[in-house]
Design a protein around this motif. Structure first.
Motif, PDB file in Angstrom:
ATOM      1  N   TYR A 355      25.119  64.277  92.557  1.00  0.00           N
ATOM      2  CA  TYR A 355      26.107  64.912  91.866  1.00  0.00           C
ATOM      3  C   TYR A 355      25.713  64.010  90.256  1.00  0.00           C
ATOM      4  CZ  TYR A 355      30.970  66.663  90.547  1.00  0.00           C
ATOM      5  OH  TYR A 355      31.961  66.777  89.207  1.00  0.00           O
ATOM      6  N   ARG A 356      26.178  62.345  90.733  1.00  0.00           N
ATOM      7  CA  ARG A 356      26.131  61.596  89.123  1.00  0.00           C
ATOM      8  C   ARG A 356      24.224  62.499  88.478  1.00  0.00           C
ATOM      9  NH1 ARG A 356      27.776  58.075  92.919  1.00  0.00           N
ATOM     10  NH2 ARG A 356      26.039  57.166  92.776  1.00  0.00           N
ATOM     11  N   LEU A 358      22.885  65.395  88.011  1.00  0.00           N
ATOM     12  CA  LEU A 358      22.897  66.206  86.849  1.00  0.00           C
ATOM     13  C   LEU A 358      24.129  66.607  86.519  1.00  0.00           C
ATOM     14  CD1 LEU A 358      22.038  68.954  87.439  1.00  0.00           C
ATOM     15  CD2 LEU A 358      23.880  69.942  88.735  1.00  0.00           C
ATOM     16  N   ARG A 359      25.479  65.965  86.948  1.00  0.00           N
ATOM     17  CA  ARG A 359      26.778  65.725  85.752  1.00  0.00           C
ATOM     18  C   ARG A 359      26.138  65.420  84.466  1.00  0.00           C
ATOM     19  NH1 ARG A 359      32.194  63.639  86.789  1.00  0.00           N
ATOM     20  NH2 ARG A 359      33.594  64.246  84.584  1.00  0.00           N
ATOM     21  N   ALA A 360      25.713  63.714  84.548  1.00  0.00           N
ATOM     22  CA  ALA A 360      25.164  63.006  83.667  1.00  0.00           C
ATOM     23  C   ALA A 360      23.863  63.825  83.144  1.00  0.00           C
ATOM     24  CB  ALA A 360      24.669  61.512  83.950  1.00  0.00           C
ATOM     25  N   GLY A 361      23.324  64.847  82.816  1.00  0.00           N
ATOM     26  CA  GLY A 361      22.040  65.502  82.165  1.00  0.00           C
ATOM     27  C   GLY A 361      20.808  64.762  82.666  1.00  0.00           C
ATOM     28  N   LYS A 362      20.442  63.566  83.653  1.00  0.00           N
ATOM     29  CA  LYS A 362      19.749  63.256  83.919  1.00  0.00           C
ATOM     30  C   LYS A 362      18.462  64.213  83.612  1.00  0.00           C
ATOM     31  CE  LYS A 362      21.432  59.445  83.302  1.00  0.00           C
ATOM     32  NZ  LYS A 362      20.961  57.958  82.185  1.00  0.00           N
ATOM     33  N   GLY A 363      19.315  64.925  84.784  1.00  0.00           N
ATOM     34  CA  GLY A 363      18.250  66.194  85.162  1.00  0.00           C
ATOM     35  C   GLY A 363      18.604  67.858  85.467  1.00  0.00           C
ATOM     36  N   GLU A 364      17.958  68.517  85.005  1.00  0.00           N
ATOM     37  CA  GLU A 364      18.807  69.961  85.606  1.00  0.00           C
ATOM     38  C   GLU A 364      18.258  70.680  86.910  1.00  0.00           C
ATOM     39  OE1 GLU A 364      18.496  71.301  80.600  1.00  0.00           O
ATOM     40  OE2 GLU A 364      16.496  71.581  82.281  1.00  0.00           O
ATOM     41  N   PHE A 365      17.320  69.550  87.514  1.00  0.00           N
ATOM     42  CA  PHE A 365      16.656  70.283  89.316  1.00  0.00           C
ATOM     43  C   PHE A 365      16.882  68.678  89.759  1.00  0.00           C
ATOM     44  CE2 PHE A 365      14.393  70.757  92.516  1.00  0.00           C
ATOM     45  CZ  PHE A 365      14.625  72.623  93.153  1.00  0.00           C
ATOM     46  N   ILE A 366      17.536  68.874  90.572  1.00  0.00           N
ATOM     47  CA  ILE A 366      17.505  67.628  91.368  1.00  0.00           C
ATOM     48  C   ILE A 366      17.013  66.952  92.502  1.00  0.00           C
ATOM     49  CG2 ILE A 366      19.086  64.969  91.154  1.00  0.00           C
ATOM     50  CD1 ILE A 366      19.368  65.980  88.887  1.00  0.00           C
ATOM     51  N   ASN A 367      15.974  66.765  92.715  1.00  0.00           N
ATOM     52  CA  ASN A 367      15.016  66.589  94.007  1.00  0.00           C
ATOM     53  C   ASN A 367      14.925  65.338  94.688  1.00  0.00           C
ATOM     54  OD1 ASN A 367      13.438  68.462  95.899  1.00  0.00           O
ATOM     55  ND2 ASN A 367      11.831  66.582  95.426  1.00  0.00           N
ATOM     56  N   GLY A 368      15.648  65.355  95.375  1.00  0.00           N
ATOM     57  CA  GLY A 368      15.994  64.582  97.303  1.00  0.00           C
ATOM     58  C   GLY A 368      14.038  63.813  97.351  1.00  0.00           C
ATOM     59  N   SER A 369      14.095  62.368  97.483  1.00  0.00           N
ATOM     60  CA  SER A 369      12.787  62.147  97.586  1.00  0.00           C
ATOM     61  C   SER A 369      13.176  60.878  98.886  1.00  0.00           C
ATOM     62  CB  SER A 369      12.107  61.240  96.656  1.00  0.00           C
ATOM     63  OG  SER A 369      11.005  60.785  97.033  1.00  0.00           O
ATOM     64  N   ARG A 370      12.137  61.834 100.154  1.00  0.00           N
ATOM     65  CA  ARG A 370      12.378  60.653 101.481  1.00  0.00           C
ATOM     66  C   ARG A 370      10.659  59.183 100.832  1.00  0.00           C
ATOM     67  NH1 ARG A 370      11.255  65.896 105.206  1.00  0.00           N
ATOM     68  NH2 ARG A 370       9.986  65.619 103.526  1.00  0.00           N
ATOM     69  N   LEU A 371      10.254  59.863 100.545  1.00  0.00           N
ATOM     70  CA  LEU A 371       8.738  58.790 100.741  1.00  0.00           C
ATOM     71  C   LEU A 371       8.857  57.736  99.200  1.00  0.00           C
ATOM     72  CD1 LEU A 371       6.645  61.917 100.877  1.00  0.00           C
ATOM     73  CD2 LEU A 371       7.395  61.110 102.114  1.00  0.00           C
ATOM     74  N   VAL A 372      10.093  57.431  99.283  1.00  0.00           N
ATOM     75  CA  VAL A 372      10.443  56.290  98.394  1.00  0.00           C
ATOM     76  C   VAL A 372      10.272  54.091  99.390  1.00  0.00           C
ATOM     77  CG1 VAL A 372      11.401  54.606  96.813  1.00  0.00           C
ATOM     78  CG2 VAL A 372      10.994  56.853  96.448  1.00  0.00           C
ATOM     79  N   TYR A 373      11.690  54.747  99.965  1.00  0.00           N
ATOM     80  CA  TYR A 373      12.119  53.348 100.504  1.00  0.00           C
ATOM     81  C   TYR A 373      11.604  53.904 102.027  1.00  0.00           C
ATOM     82  CZ  TYR A 373      15.920  53.768  97.413  1.00  0.00           C
ATOM     83  OH  TYR A 373      16.385  53.741  95.901  1.00  0.00           O
ATOM     84  N   PRO A 374      11.220  52.955 102.868  1.00  0.00           N
ATOM     85  CA  PRO A 374      11.522  52.608 104.360  1.00  0.00           C
ATOM     86  C   PRO A 374      12.029  53.797 105.058  1.00  0.00           C
ATOM     87  CG  PRO A 374      11.513  50.271 102.939  1.00  0.00           C
ATOM     88  CD  PRO A 374      12.325  51.284 102.283  1.00  0.00           C
ATOM     89  N   MET A 375      11.101  54.507 105.998  1.00  0.00           N
ATOM     90  CA  MET A 375      12.511  55.268 107.392  1.00  0.00           C
ATOM     91  C   MET A 375      12.593  55.030 108.424  1.00  0.00           C
ATOM     92  SD  MET A 375       9.953  59.017 106.478  1.00  0.00           S
ATOM     93  CE  MET A 375       9.454  59.109 105.241  1.00  0.00           C
TER      94      MET A 375
END
Length: 490
Positions: A355-356, A358-375
């Motif tokens: 939410y933050r 998108l609201r701050a204009g960092k992007g217009e389509f915000i996509n989650g990524s599961r492949l950065v942090y250890p699972m």
């Protein structure tokens, strides 16, 4: 409509010797433009065809350096405004395209630009960048004509083709041009950045800019888009957005959290309980898809148990997550639309980050990524993890923006942008059983800026995964081919 001759004080400032030479050359060549274009019709037709892919019909479009107006007219704008230094070029453009608003003036003069009556949805500089005297300043002056959704498109030839183009001029195969700025695609992107424009994406087209009995078409459809080979193409395109028009903080935006749910009874109440109040107005919208474990009844119980939260239930008539997302978003009332999978492998506590951003204009389509942090252990099987990494590389290439995880269930965008994606769905069709690619491909087609939010992927606490490694892996391969056809080899 008659050609508009600008008479503002700034517009009548004496041109530099270089610009006078450029103007005089254009005036001299203006009557010969039809003849030159008939010598290279395939190149011009392909350039217009790709521009039509980038620019939907019915927008407010400004072209700086419009020449005879053929490209601008081909885009079928609701309002098409063209500016050119050459009065004879503008006169020809007016004769051929009387529906356009045309002006004579200097694209580097801020007062001239102000007089054009912006803002615009798209601003095009097709080859114009080659003759600008101060490119950074010229880009900076465009902010006054922009909105947060405006896209600036810069088209230019690759510097690798300079010797070929000079040779073509020498043999009379190409119209003479004044001395050009020596720019690589990275240089253009860098200058846009200096002028406070954010790079959205870049593209390379036309490896063989001649028809050659159909060979050019085959090469440009199937070989030119390939990695490495595409860097040899003659035509470069850069798309950017103004960062001086980033969304203001203002009042908080309402949000709809869409939760597709099938056989997720044990996750319903924990999801509602754990979802943070990141906005003062949050709608939680469950779309229930023919569960066998009493999920629908559990949602109704939770609605009654949490009267202080705006929770709704929709029954899904169709099948698949894609159908659930389309049904839910059509009924959602929030300014911001968010998808949260009911399995909670993306923890609800992560949604404020999306939410933050998108609201701050960092992007217009915000996509989650599961492949950065250890699972967490057992959160994703090894073959699934390997396949996700491979597909992230493929889709980053296909979409010309970084996508490390196309299948992360959490995706966030504004309602206004989703409505534009839905309106343009006919280009791709109803092809996506997942629900992810309908949004991803639609966002790419609209040139929305993508931003990724890394999340810590959790193991499922209730139920079993509904992903089949091999059946859905085959579907993903089909998506790659589909994206290649629709976004590259078209």
């Amino acid at each position: 409509m008659t050609p508009l001759r600008l008479h503002s004080e700034a517009a009548t400032v004496e041109l530099s010797a270089r610009k006078r030479a450029i103007r005089d050359l254009a005036d001299r060549l203006a009557p010969e433009q039809p003849r030159w274009k008939t010598r290279n019709p395939y190149f011009h037709d392909e350039d217009k065809r790709y521009m039509r892919f980038l620019v939907p019909e019915g927008l407010r479009v400004l072209e700086l350096g419009c020449g005879t107006g053929d490209l601008l007219a081909a885009l079928r704008p609701a309002r098409g405004v063209g500016l050119d230094l050459s009065e004879r070029m503008v006169a020809l453009a007016h004769a051929s395209h009387p529906e356009l608003e045309l002006a004579v003036g200097d694209a580097e003069d801020p007062s001239t630009l102000q007089s054009l009556g912006g803002p615009f949805d798209v601003i095009i500089l097709s080859d114009t960048i080659g003759v600008l005297e101060d490119i950074e300043a010229a880009f900076a002056s465009l902010h006054a004509l922009c909105t947060p959704d405006t896209r600036v498109i810069v088209a230019y030839h690759s510097r690798l083709w300079e010797p070929v183009l000079k040779l073509a001029e020498a043999f009379g195969l190409k119209a003479p041009t004044p001395s050009q700025n020596w720019l690589r695609l990275d240089d253009i992107a860098g200058l846009l950045g200096l002028a406070d424009f954010d790079l959205v994406k870049r593209e390379w087209r036309q490896l063989l800019p001649r028809r050659m009995f159909g060979l050019g078409t085959l090469v440009n459809r199937f070989l030119a888009p390939l990695p490495l080979l595409r860097r040899l193409c003659i035509r470069n395109y850069v798309i950017a957005r103004s960062m001086r028009h980033a969304p203001a903080e203002g009042a908080p935006l309402s949000a709809t959290v869409l939760v597709p749910a099938r056989n997720e009874k044990g996750n319903i109440e924990p999801l509602v309980r754990r979802l943070p109040d990141f906005s003062p107005d949050i709608e939680i919208l469950f779309v229930e898809g023919h569960s066998q474990d009493g999920t629908a009844e559990e949602i109704e119980r939770v609605i009654a148990a949490y009267p202080d939260r705006d929770i709704k239930l929709l029954d899904q008539e169709g099948k698949g997550k894609g159908d659930a997302v389309r049904k839910g978003f059509a009924a959602a009332r929030g300014d911001v639309l968010m998808i949260l999978d009911a399995d909670m492998t993306v923890p609800p506590e992560q949604l404020p980050k999306f939410y933050r951003a998108l609201r701050a204009g960092k992007g217009e389509f915000i996509n989650g990524s599961r492949l950065v942090y250890p699972m967490e252990d057992q959160a994703m099987r090894f073959l699934n993890l390997l396949a996700n990494h491979i597909f992230s590389l493929l889709f980053s290439y296909l979409l010309n923006q970084r996508f490390t995880d196309t299948l992360c269930g959490t995706k966030v965008l504004r309602r206004a942008h989703y409505e534009r994606i839905a309106a343009g769905r006919g280009y791709f069709g109803d092809f996506d059983p997942f629900g992810d690619f309908d949004l991803i491909f639609g966002a790419s087609k609209l040139n929305l800026k993508v931003a990724e939010v890394p999340i810590r992927y959790a193991s499922r606490g209730y139920g079993t995964t509904q992903i089949s490694r091999f059946r859905h892996g085959w579907l993903l391969l089909r998506m790659v081919v589909f994206a290649y056809r629709k976004l590259k080899a078209f």
